[in-house]
Design a protein around this motif. Structure first.
Motif: not given
Length: 181
Positions: A1-28
């Motif tokens: 898995m590339n580092s960009t996608m790894q970051k997206q999965f990591h960001d799902l656990a971010a405290k900021d809900k907007q960061v979580q949502y963006e990660a969710y959208q990017n993974i989809l």
């Protein structure tokens, strides 16, 4: 898995809900096409289908449904019952998001398509005792429509039409029929 996608999965656990949502959208978005890293996250997503947090369950179900096209080992054939269980989650929004995504499993191959259609048809026929069953039926008809639009399989349309014909309430009959216009 590339580092960009790894970051997206990591960001799902971010405290900021907007960061979580963006990660969710990017993974989809990133899982709309076949990827070579599905098995890097598969087991964790499968585990998350039973997570105590409904957001984890919902995301895991949606991601796994998307990743079915990236499953050369056909793990989904074995894991589908666990994924399907989330479509009946105690949290209706979790169940609904999962149900709205499950059709994508049918894109992975003929066996997966058959499993999805069989489960959707059975659920449509037997959900009238569930709360919000008209929404569930609408999601099922829409899922069949989505599958048909991608696969252009006339049999899927015929299955949906037969299901719609069983609806006695004219309001919902028209609503479900409209999905196929």
């Amino acid at each position: 898995m590339n580092s960009t996608m790894q970051k997206q999965f990591h960001d799902l656990a971010a405290k900021d809900k907007q960061v979580q949502y963006e990660a969710y959208q990017n993974i989809l978005k990133g899982t709309e096409q076949e990827v070579d890293w599905a098995y890097d996250v598969w087991d964790q997503l499968k585990e998350d289908l039973a997570h105590f947090d409904p957001h984890h369950r919902s995301r895991a179900a949606q991601f796994l449904a998307n990743l079915a096209i990236s499953d050369p080992e056909n793990r989904m054939l074995r894991d589908f019952p666990e994924l399907w269980k989330v479509t009946k989650d105690e949290k209706f929004v979790t169940a609904r998001h999962s149900l709205q995504a499950i059709w994508k499993v049918g894109l992975a191959g003929s066996e997966q398509k058959e499993i999805v259609i069989t489960h959707l048809v059975d659920r449509f026929r037997n959900c009238d005792n569930e709360k919000n069953y008209t929404l569930i039926r609408s999601d099922i008809i829409q899922g069949l429509r989505n599958l048909y639009d991608v696969l252009e399989d006339e049999a899927i349309k015929q299955i949906a039409m037969k299901l719609i014909e069983t609806v006695e309430d004219k309001k919902y009959y028209k609503k479900y029929k409209h999905i196929w216009k």
